[in-house]
Scaffold this motif. Structure first.
Motif, PDB file in Angstrom:
ATOM      1  N   GLN A  25       2.001  -7.934  -7.785  1.00  0.00           N
ATOM      2  CA  GLN A  25       1.411  -7.087  -7.802  1.00  0.00           C
ATOM      3  C   GLN A  25       0.916  -6.423  -6.662  1.00  0.00           C
ATOM      4  OE1 GLN A  25      -2.587  -7.374  -9.179  1.00  0.00           O
ATOM      5  NE2 GLN A  25      -2.064  -6.827 -11.334  1.00  0.00           N
ATOM      6  N   LEU A  26       1.096  -5.399  -6.870  1.00  0.00           N
ATOM      7  CA  LEU A  26       0.320  -4.562  -5.118  1.00  0.00           C
ATOM      8  C   LEU A  26      -0.279  -3.805  -5.572  1.00  0.00           C
ATOM      9  CD1 LEU A  26       4.556  -3.527  -5.002  1.00  0.00           C
ATOM     10  CD2 LEU A  26       3.103  -5.215  -3.577  1.00  0.00           C
ATOM     11  N   TRP A  27      -0.663  -3.267  -4.557  1.00  0.00           N
ATOM     12  CA  TRP A  27      -2.027  -2.543  -4.146  1.00  0.00           C
ATOM     13  C   TRP A  27      -1.668  -1.817  -3.403  1.00  0.00           C
ATOM     14  CZ3 TRP A  27      -8.314  -3.897  -3.184  1.00  0.00           C
ATOM     15  CH2 TRP A  27      -8.779  -3.238  -3.881  1.00  0.00           C
ATOM     16  N   PRO A  28      -1.144  -0.760  -3.941  1.00  0.00           N
ATOM     17  CA  PRO A  28      -0.830   0.601  -3.705  1.00  0.00           C
ATOM     18  C   PRO A  28      -2.120   1.292  -2.203  1.00  0.00           C
ATOM     19  CG  PRO A  28      -0.270   0.903  -4.846  1.00  0.00           C
ATOM     20  CD  PRO A  28      -0.941  -0.118  -5.267  1.00  0.00           C
ATOM     21  N   GLY A  29      -2.059   1.349  -0.735  1.00  0.00           N
ATOM     22  CA  GLY A  29      -3.421   1.738   0.155  1.00  0.00           C
ATOM     23  C   GLY A  29      -3.846   1.161   0.578  1.00  0.00           C
ATOM     24  N   SER A  30      -3.852  -0.160   0.146  1.00  0.00           N
ATOM     25  CA  SER A  30      -5.013  -1.080   0.661  1.00  0.00           C
ATOM     26  C   SER A  30      -4.047  -1.654   2.465  1.00  0.00           C
ATOM     27  CB  SER A  30      -4.722  -2.677  -0.409  1.00  0.00           C
ATOM     28  OG  SER A  30      -3.561  -2.659  -0.354  1.00  0.00           O
ATOM     29  N   HIS A  31      -3.486  -0.859   2.679  1.00  0.00           N
ATOM     30  CA  HIS A  31      -3.128  -1.074   3.755  1.00  0.00           C
ATOM     31  C   HIS A  31      -4.101   0.043   4.770  1.00  0.00           C
ATOM     32  CE1 HIS A  31      -0.754   2.240   3.289  1.00  0.00           C
ATOM     33  NE2 HIS A  31      -0.418   2.604   4.316  1.00  0.00           N
ATOM     34  N   ARG A  32      -4.408   1.029   4.155  1.00  0.00           N
ATOM     35  CA  ARG A  32      -5.076   2.047   4.412  1.00  0.00           C
ATOM     36  C   ARG A  32      -6.766   1.156   5.567  1.00  0.00           C
ATOM     37  NH1 ARG A  32      -2.468   5.914   1.318  1.00  0.00           N
ATOM     38  NH2 ARG A  32      -1.732   7.434   3.087  1.00  0.00           N
ATOM     39  N   HIS A  33      -6.761   0.039   4.306  1.00  0.00           N
ATOM     40  CA  HIS A  33      -8.770  -0.640   4.416  1.00  0.00           C
ATOM     41  C   HIS A  33      -7.860  -1.958   5.175  1.00  0.00           C
ATOM     42  CE1 HIS A  33      -9.937   2.994   2.708  1.00  0.00           C
ATOM     43  NE2 HIS A  33      -8.541   2.805   1.796  1.00  0.00           N
ATOM     44  N   ARG A  34      -9.120  -2.446   7.287  1.00  0.00           N
ATOM     45  CA  ARG A  34      -8.706  -3.441   7.081  1.00  0.00           C
ATOM     46  C   ARG A  34      -9.791  -4.478   6.472  1.00  0.00           C
ATOM     47  NH1 ARG A  34      -7.101  -2.880  13.602  1.00  0.00           N
ATOM     48  NH2 ARG A  34      -5.587  -1.088  12.913  1.00  0.00           N
ATOM     49  N   ASP A  35     -11.386  -3.820   6.354  1.00  0.00           N
ATOM     50  CA  ASP A  35     -11.936  -5.522   6.390  1.00  0.00           C
ATOM     51  C   ASP A  35     -11.425  -5.787   4.489  1.00  0.00           C
ATOM     52  OD1 ASP A  35     -12.654  -4.423   8.022  1.00  0.00           O
ATOM     53  OD2 ASP A  35     -14.321  -2.420   7.772  1.00  0.00           O
ATOM     54  N   LEU A  36     -10.835  -5.554   3.915  1.00  0.00           N
ATOM     55  CA  LEU A  36      -9.931  -6.141   2.925  1.00  0.00           C
ATOM     56  C   LEU A  36      -9.565  -7.086   3.030  1.00  0.00           C
ATOM     57  CD1 LEU A  36      -8.215  -3.184   0.700  1.00  0.00           C
ATOM     58  CD2 LEU A  36     -10.431  -3.833  -0.049  1.00  0.00           C
ATOM     59  N   VAL A  37      -9.929  -8.016   1.956  1.00  0.00           N
ATOM     60  CA  VAL A  37      -9.878  -9.707   2.410  1.00  0.00           C
ATOM     61  C   VAL A  37      -8.529  -9.751   1.274  1.00  0.00           C
ATOM     62  CG1 VAL A  37     -11.230 -10.090   4.193  1.00  0.00           C
ATOM     63  CG2 VAL A  37     -11.783 -10.083   1.304  1.00  0.00           C
ATOM     64  N   GLY A  38      -8.808  -9.476   0.236  1.00  0.00           N
ATOM     65  CA  GLY A  38      -7.650  -9.681  -1.060  1.00  0.00           C
ATOM     66  C   GLY A  38      -8.162  -9.130  -2.600  1.00  0.00           C
ATOM     67  N   PHE A  39      -7.638  -8.720  -3.208  1.00  0.00           N
ATOM     68  CA  PHE A  39      -7.931  -8.322  -4.298  1.00  0.00           C
ATOM     69  C   PHE A  39      -9.073  -8.096  -4.946  1.00  0.00           C
ATOM     70  CE2 PHE A  39      -2.936  -8.128  -4.211  1.00  0.00           C
ATOM     71  CZ  PHE A  39      -2.682  -7.223  -5.044  1.00  0.00           C
ATOM     72  N   GLY A  40      -9.531  -9.266  -5.647  1.00  0.00           N
ATOM     73  CA  GLY A  40     -10.533  -9.614  -6.569  1.00  0.00           C
ATOM     74  C   GLY A  40     -10.744  -8.120  -7.949  1.00  0.00           C
ATOM     75  N   LYS A  41     -11.918  -8.532  -7.879  1.00  0.00           N
ATOM     76  CA  LYS A  41     -12.326  -7.348  -9.524  1.00  0.00           C
ATOM     77  C   LYS A  41     -11.871  -6.145  -9.389  1.00  0.00           C
ATOM     78  CE  LYS A  41     -12.149 -11.087 -12.818  1.00  0.00           C
ATOM     79  NZ  LYS A  41     -11.385 -10.810 -13.401  1.00  0.00           N
ATOM     80  N   VAL A  42     -12.122  -5.534  -7.822  1.00  0.00           N
ATOM     81  CA  VAL A  42     -12.165  -3.647  -7.714  1.00  0.00           C
ATOM     82  C   VAL A  42     -10.625  -3.424  -7.976  1.00  0.00           C
ATOM     83  CG1 VAL A  42     -12.961  -2.645  -6.062  1.00  0.00           C
ATOM     84  CG2 VAL A  42     -14.485  -4.185  -5.917  1.00  0.00           C
ATOM     85  N   ALA A  43      -9.789  -4.031  -7.717  1.00  0.00           N
ATOM     86  CA  ALA A  43      -8.471  -3.032  -7.456  1.00  0.00           C
ATOM     87  C   ALA A  43      -8.104  -2.979  -9.129  1.00  0.00           C
ATOM     88  CB  ALA A  43      -7.516  -4.301  -7.215  1.00  0.00           C
ATOM     89  N   GLU A  44      -8.615  -4.708 -10.215  1.00  0.00           N
ATOM     90  CA  GLU A  44      -8.014  -4.375 -11.181  1.00  0.00           C
ATOM     91  C   GLU A  44      -9.109  -3.583 -12.622  1.00  0.00           C
ATOM     92  OE1 GLU A  44      -8.929  -8.169 -12.327  1.00  0.00           O
ATOM     93  OE2 GLU A  44      -6.581  -9.192 -11.173  1.00  0.00           O
ATOM     94  N   ILE A  45     -10.272  -3.548 -12.204  1.00  0.00           N
ATOM     95  CA  ILE A  45     -11.743  -2.615 -13.478  1.00  0.00           C
ATOM     96  C   ILE A  45     -10.985  -1.264 -12.492  1.00  0.00           C
ATOM     97  CG2 ILE A  45     -13.748  -1.654 -13.070  1.00  0.00           C
ATOM     98  CD1 ILE A  45     -14.515  -4.965 -12.072  1.00  0.00           C
ATOM     99  N   ALA A  46     -10.712  -0.152 -11.144  1.00  0.00           N
ATOM    100  CA  ALA A  46     -10.399   1.013 -10.807  1.00  0.00           C
ATOM    101  C   ALA A  46      -8.793   1.396 -10.927  1.00  0.00           C
ATOM    102  CB  ALA A  46     -10.125   0.356  -9.135  1.00  0.00           C
ATOM    103  N   GLU A  47      -8.247   0.397 -12.087  1.00  0.00           N
ATOM    104  CA  GLU A  47      -7.048   0.356 -12.480  1.00  0.00           C
ATOM    105  C   GLU A  47      -6.003   0.880 -10.489  1.00  0.00           C
ATOM    106  OE1 GLU A  47      -6.362   2.853 -15.874  1.00  0.00           O
ATOM    107  OE2 GLU A  47      -7.669   1.379 -17.189  1.00  0.00           O
ATOM    108  N   ALA A  48      -6.046   0.123  -9.994  1.00  0.00           N
ATOM    109  CA  ALA A  48      -5.714   0.843  -8.575  1.00  0.00           C
ATOM    110  C   ALA A  48      -4.172  -0.491  -8.284  1.00  0.00           C
ATOM    111  CB  ALA A  48      -6.432   0.458  -7.542  1.00  0.00           C
ATOM    112  N   THR A  49      -3.706  -0.984  -9.153  1.00  0.00           N
ATOM    113  CA  THR A  49      -2.907  -2.346  -8.785  1.00  0.00           C
ATOM    114  C   THR A  49      -0.972  -1.290  -9.504  1.00  0.00           C
ATOM    115  OG1 THR A  49      -3.009  -3.285 -10.806  1.00  0.00           O
ATOM    116  CG2 THR A  49      -4.039  -4.262  -8.314  1.00  0.00           C
TER     117      THR A  49
END
Length: 110
Positions: free
Chosen positions: A27-51
């Motif tokens: 599973q990939l999180w497109p665009g996550s490379h643009r945010h240095r402060d992200l440390v993991g998927f967590g629930k935000v990616a799933e709730i936002a359907e960003a994966t």
């Protein structure tokens, strides 16, 4: 100011079997490379359907920027392993230590 980390590697991922909900997938999180402060998927990616679920057929190829947050989803089958070919094309200075340990399987021939 552009705070985007420099690209250091890309990955070519080729499954040797079909990847689906039973055997799992990457599973990939497109665009996550643009945010240095992200440390993991967590629930935000799933709730936002960003994966992006890398469900694909045997022999398909998935390219991705290695800075993207990515994770292997569980294999719930009782008897099927999930063989894949993974090629990482990297800058000379980059050494992968987080996912695969610190010892090389290739003898240094220098």
């Amino acid at each position: 100011e552009d705070d985007l980390a420099d690209a250091y590697a890309i990955c070519l991922f080729i499954p040797l079997i079909d990847l689906n909900n039973e055997v799992g997938y990457t599973q990939l999180w497109p665009g996550s490379h643009r945010h240095r402060d992200l440390v993991g998927f967590g629930k935000v990616a799933e709730i936002a359907e960003a994966t992006f679920d890398g469900k694909c057929l045997a022999g398909d190829a998935v390219w991705y920027d290695y800075r993207l947050l990515h994770r292997g989803m569980p294999n719930s089958s009782s008897d099927v392993v999930r063989p894949v070919v993974q090629l990482i094309f990297k800058r000379k200075w980059y050494v992968e230590r987080q996912n695969y340990g610190t010892e090389s399987i290739v003898k240094d021939l220098r």
